[in-house]
Write a protein that holds these residues in place. Structure first.
Motif, PDB file in Angstrom:
ATOM      1  N   UNK A 121       0.823  -1.206   0.000  1.00 31.04           N
ATOM      2  CA  UNK A 121       0.000   0.000   0.000  1.00 31.04           C
ATOM      3  C   UNK A 121       0.861   1.262   0.000  1.00 31.04           C
ATOM      4  N   UNK A 122       1.883   1.298   0.856  1.00 33.35           N
ATOM      5  CA  UNK A 122       2.634   2.535   1.071  1.00 33.35           C
ATOM      6  C   UNK A 122       3.711   2.814   0.029  1.00 33.35           C
ATOM      7  N   UNK A 123       4.310   1.793  -0.540  1.00 36.16           N
ATOM      8  CA  UNK A 123       5.371   2.040  -1.522  1.00 36.16           C
ATOM      9  C   UNK A 123       4.845   2.764  -2.763  1.00 36.16           C
ATOM     10  N   UNK A 124       3.741   2.336  -3.370  1.00 37.63           N
ATOM     11  CA  UNK A 124       3.223   3.113  -4.505  1.00 37.63           C
ATOM     12  C   UNK A 124       2.756   4.511  -4.099  1.00 37.63           C
ATOM     13  N   UNK A 137      -2.871   7.305 -12.214  1.00 41.23           N
ATOM     14  CA  UNK A 137      -3.862   6.257 -12.501  1.00 41.23           C
ATOM     15  C   UNK A 137      -3.181   4.958 -12.905  1.00 41.23           C
ATOM     16  N   UNK A 138      -2.132   5.056 -13.695  1.00 42.96           N
ATOM     17  CA  UNK A 138      -1.380   3.866 -14.089  1.00 42.96           C
ATOM     18  C   UNK A 138      -0.721   3.212 -12.872  1.00 42.96           C
ATOM     19  N   UNK A 139      -0.146   4.022 -11.993  1.00 40.85           N
ATOM     20  CA  UNK A 139       0.462   3.487 -10.765  1.00 40.85           C
ATOM     21  C   UNK A 139      -0.597   2.810  -9.913  1.00 40.85           C
ATOM     22  N   UNK A 140      -1.788   3.394  -9.823  1.00 40.74           N
ATOM     23  CA  UNK A 140      -2.867   2.793  -9.032  1.00 40.74           C
ATOM     24  C   UNK A 140      -3.288   1.447  -9.602  1.00 40.74           C
ATOM     25  N   UNK A 190      -1.434  -0.608 -11.462  1.00 44.94           N
ATOM     26  CA  UNK A 190      -0.344  -1.557 -11.226  1.00 44.94           C
ATOM     27  C   UNK A 190      -0.310  -1.979  -9.762  1.00 44.94           C
ATOM     28  N   UNK A 191      -0.489  -1.010  -8.849  1.00 46.94           N
ATOM     29  CA  UNK A 191      -0.482  -1.332  -7.419  1.00 46.94           C
ATOM     30  C   UNK A 191      -1.618  -2.278  -7.053  1.00 46.94           C
ATOM     31  N   UNK A 192      -2.795  -2.036  -7.610  1.00 44.44           N
ATOM     32  CA  UNK A 192      -3.932  -2.917  -7.315  1.00 44.44           C
ATOM     33  C   UNK A 192      -3.707  -4.316  -7.871  1.00 44.44           C
ATOM     34  N   UNK A 193      -3.156  -4.398  -9.077  1.00 45.45           N
ATOM     35  CA  UNK A 193      -2.871  -5.717  -9.655  1.00 45.45           C
ATOM     36  C   UNK A 193      -1.815  -6.467  -8.852  1.00 45.45           C
ATOM     37  N   UNK A 194      -0.754  -5.771  -8.459  1.00 48.99           N
ATOM     38  CA  UNK A 194       0.292  -6.428  -7.676  1.00 48.99           C
ATOM     39  C   UNK A 194      -0.217  -6.853  -6.301  1.00 48.99           C
ATOM     40  N   UNK A 195      -0.969  -5.975  -5.642  1.00 53.08           N
ATOM     41  CA  UNK A 195      -1.496  -6.326  -4.322  1.00 53.08           C
ATOM     42  C   UNK A 195      -2.479  -7.492  -4.427  1.00 53.08           C
TER      43      UNK A 195
END
Length: 190
Positions: free
Chosen positions: A114-117, A165-168, A170-175
Motif C-alpha cells: 500500500x505505502x510504496x506506490x 492512474x497507471x500506478x494505481x 499496477x499497485x492494485x494488480x500487484x497487491x
C-alpha cells in the motif's frame, strides 16, 4: 459469547483475507485520484479543454491559475526538511520490506504494497509542485502570458493524473496477485 468472537473476527489483523484491507486500499487510491496537488480534477480538465480547443472563453484557465497560486506553495519542502523526510520514509519502507518479505509478516507485506506506490505518488506530486511553482512565478512576473502558463500547467497536471492512474492500476494488480499467492501459500491463514 458468540457475539464477542464475531467482533474479534471482524477486527482480524490478517490483511489479505479481510475486507478491511481492501477497503482501505481502495479508499487510499480513490482519495489519491480526486485531485492533483489540491486542485480538483474537474477544474484541471476544464482548463485543459479550454486551452486545447483554443476557445475564446479563457476563464477556466484563470480559475486553474487561482487554484494553483493557493495550493502549490503548500507542497514545497525545504532541502533540510526534505532530507529528513526522505530518511524517515526510506527507514519505514525498508523496515516494512524486511519484516514482510524476510520474516513473512502478512501485515507488513500488506502495508508495503500500500505505502510504496503511495510514496512514489508523493514524490511525483512534490516534483510536479516544484515545476508548477516555476510556472506560477513566470506568470506573476509577466515573463510569460498567463494563458500559456495555465495551459502548460493543465497539460502537466493531466499527464500527472494519467501516471498516477497507471500506478494505481499496477499497485492494485500487484497487491491482488500477491494476496492471492499468499492465500494459496497459507491456506489456513497462518
Amino acid at each position: 459469547m458468540l457475539q464477542f468472537d464475531g467482533f474479534i473476527g471482524l477486527l482480524d489483523s490478517r490483511s489479505f483475507g479481510t475486507i478491511w484491507y481492501w477497503l482501505v486500499f481502495a479508499w487510499f487510491w480513490w482519495r489519491t485520484g480526486l485531485h492533483v496537488i489540491g486542485v480538483p480534477f474537474d477544474v484541471v480538465a476544464k482548463a485543459h479543454r479550454a486551452f486545447t480547443t483554443k476557445s475564446e472563453d479563457r476563464q477556466e484557465i484563470l480559475i486553474l491559475l487561482d487554484w494553483l497560486s493557493l495550493t502549490v506553495s503548500r507542497w514545497q519542502i525545504g532541502s533540510g526538511l526534505g532530507a529528513i523526510f526522505l530518511g524517515i520514509c526510506c527507514f519505514v519502507l525498508t523496515s516494512l520490506g524486511f519484516l514482510g518479505f524476510l520474516y513473512d509478516l502478512q501485515m507488513a507485506q500488506a502495508l508495503i504494497l500500500l505505502l510504496l506506490p503511495l510514496a512514489v505518488v508523493l514524490w511525483l506530486r512534490l516534483r510536479l509542485a516544484r515545476k508548477l511553482l516555476r510556472l506560477i512565478q513566470d506568470a506573476q512576473s509577466a515573463a510569460r502570458p498567463a494563458i500559456d502558463v495555465g495551459g502548460e500547467a493543465a497539460r502537466k497536471m493531466v499527464w500527472h493524473r494519467r501516471i498516477v492512474s497507471l500506478i494505481a492500476i499496477i499497485a492494485a494488480l500487484l497487491a491482488g496477485a500477491w494476496g492471492m499467492l499468499w492465500a494459496l501459500m497459507h491456506p489456513n491463514g497462518m
